[in-house]
Design a protein around this motif. Structure first.
Motif, mmCIF file in Angstrom:
data_model
loop_
_atom_site.group_PDB
_atom_site.id
_atom_site.type_symbol
_atom_site.label_atom_id
_atom_site.label_comp_id
_atom_site.label_asym_id
_atom_site.label_seq_id
_atom_site.Cartn_x
_atom_site.Cartn_y
_atom_site.Cartn_z
ATOM 1 N N SER A 75 0.833 -1.193 0.000
ATOM 2 C CA SER A 75 0.000 0.000 0.000
ATOM 3 C C SER A 75 0.869 1.245 0.000
ATOM 4 O O SER A 75 2.048 1.199 0.350
ATOM 5 C CB SER A 75 -0.946 0.004 1.204
ATOM 6 O OG SER A 75 -0.218 -0.032 2.402
ATOM 7 N N ALA A 98 -6.350 0.676 7.198
ATOM 8 C CA ALA A 98 -6.003 -0.004 5.940
ATOM 9 C C ALA A 98 -5.730 -1.487 6.167
ATOM 10 O O ALA A 98 -5.968 -2.311 5.280
ATOM 11 C CB ALA A 98 -4.801 0.666 5.288
ATOM 12 N N PRO A 102 -7.008 -4.826 3.433
ATOM 13 C CA PRO A 102 -5.932 -4.277 2.592
ATOM 14 C C PRO A 102 -6.280 -4.102 1.117
ATOM 15 O O PRO A 102 -5.557 -3.445 0.391
ATOM 16 C CB PRO A 102 -4.801 -5.289 2.765
ATOM 17 C CG PRO A 102 -5.119 -6.047 3.999
ATOM 18 C CD PRO A 102 -6.613 -6.049 4.113
ATOM 19 N N PRO A 105 -9.148 0.972 -0.580
ATOM 20 C CA PRO A 105 -8.488 2.239 -0.243
ATOM 21 C C PRO A 105 -9.098 2.816 1.032
ATOM 22 O O PRO A 105 -10.227 2.488 1.395
ATOM 23 C CB PRO A 105 -8.782 3.133 -1.446
ATOM 24 C CG PRO A 105 -10.017 2.555 -2.069
ATOM 25 C CD PRO A 105 -9.998 1.086 -1.762
ATOM 26 N N VAL A 106 -8.333 3.651 1.703
ATOM 27 C CA VAL A 106 -8.777 4.338 2.909
ATOM 28 C C VAL A 106 -8.593 5.827 2.663
ATOM 29 O O VAL A 106 -7.572 6.247 2.116
ATOM 30 C CB VAL A 106 -7.937 3.910 4.133
ATOM 31 C CG1 VAL A 106 -8.296 4.737 5.354
ATOM 32 C CG2 VAL A 106 -8.102 2.432 4.412
ATOM 33 N N SER A 119 -4.778 9.575 2.453
ATOM 34 C CA SER A 119 -5.315 8.254 2.143
ATOM 35 C C SER A 119 -4.232 7.180 2.152
ATOM 36 O O SER A 119 -3.037 7.478 2.192
ATOM 37 C CB SER A 119 -6.000 8.289 0.765
ATOM 38 O OG SER A 119 -5.110 8.698 -0.251
ATOM 39 N N VAL A 120 -4.711 5.947 2.109
ATOM 40 C CA VAL A 120 -3.839 4.784 1.914
ATOM 41 C C VAL A 120 -4.419 4.028 0.733
ATOM 42 O O VAL A 120 -5.598 3.668 0.727
ATOM 43 C CB VAL A 120 -3.792 3.880 3.169
ATOM 44 C CG1 VAL A 120 -2.916 2.656 2.900
ATOM 45 C CG2 VAL A 120 -3.271 4.641 4.382
#
Length: 176
Positions: A75, A98, A102, A105-106, A119-120
């Protein structure tokens, strides 16, 4: 900022990028900075640098694409360089969320405002982003919203996400 490189603009006596660097340096062994100028200076803050494939400042999504292309982990944490109030607590919250799923998306949501540059992104999302780019999409938010993101809900006025985009904002928030 009158054409100045925002990451290098001083806030409380240090370049804005140095505040972001301080919040995340201990959390990663692959700190990637997307920059299209001042490479020598940015190199001191990163493990690796990337530049946009397209000329003329194509926007944040261009830099994110470049970061995804070279990411060594599953990520990619995305943060803007002009958020000097970011802290490691918020970054850890993003990373922990996240880990729950996994493949998703975050992104942060401040009140009703989505914050896609906090974001991640799963690296597996890179082909989707590339296809969207090829189709003319330049909004990371629109891409993320079509990919069932997890949301880190924050207070509407969480100052940790405050982008200092103008000299007036920089002056106003220097004393806070």
């Amino acid at each position: 900022m009158g054409g100045a490189d925002k990451g290098l603009v001083q806030w409380r006596g240090k370049p804005m990028v140095s505040w972001v660097h301080a919040a995340i340096r201990g959390l990663t062994d692959d700190l990637i900075i997307s920059c299209n100028r001042n490479v020598t200076i940015y190199r001191t803050y990163a493990d690796r640098l990337v530049t946009d494939a397209e000329p003329g400042f194509a926007g944040p999504l261009a830099g994110i694409r470049a970061g995804l292309a070279v990411a060594r982990h599953a990520s990619l944490l995305v943060l803007p360089c002009d958020c000097p109030r970011i802290d490691s607590v918020l970054v850890r919250q993003l990373i922990e969320l996240a880990k729950v799923d996994p493949s998703r998306p975050v992104l942060c949501k401040r009140g009703e405002q989505f914050e896609p540059l906090f974001s991640v992104l799963p690296v597996l999302l890179a082909p989707t982003i590339e296809q969207a780019w090829a189709n003319g999409e330049r909004s990371l938010l629109r891409i993320l919203l079509t990919n069932s993101p997890s949301l880190l809900e924050l207070a509407p006025h969480d100052e940790r996400l405050a982008n200092l985009n103008t000299l007036a904002e920089l002056q106003t928030r220097s004393g806070n």
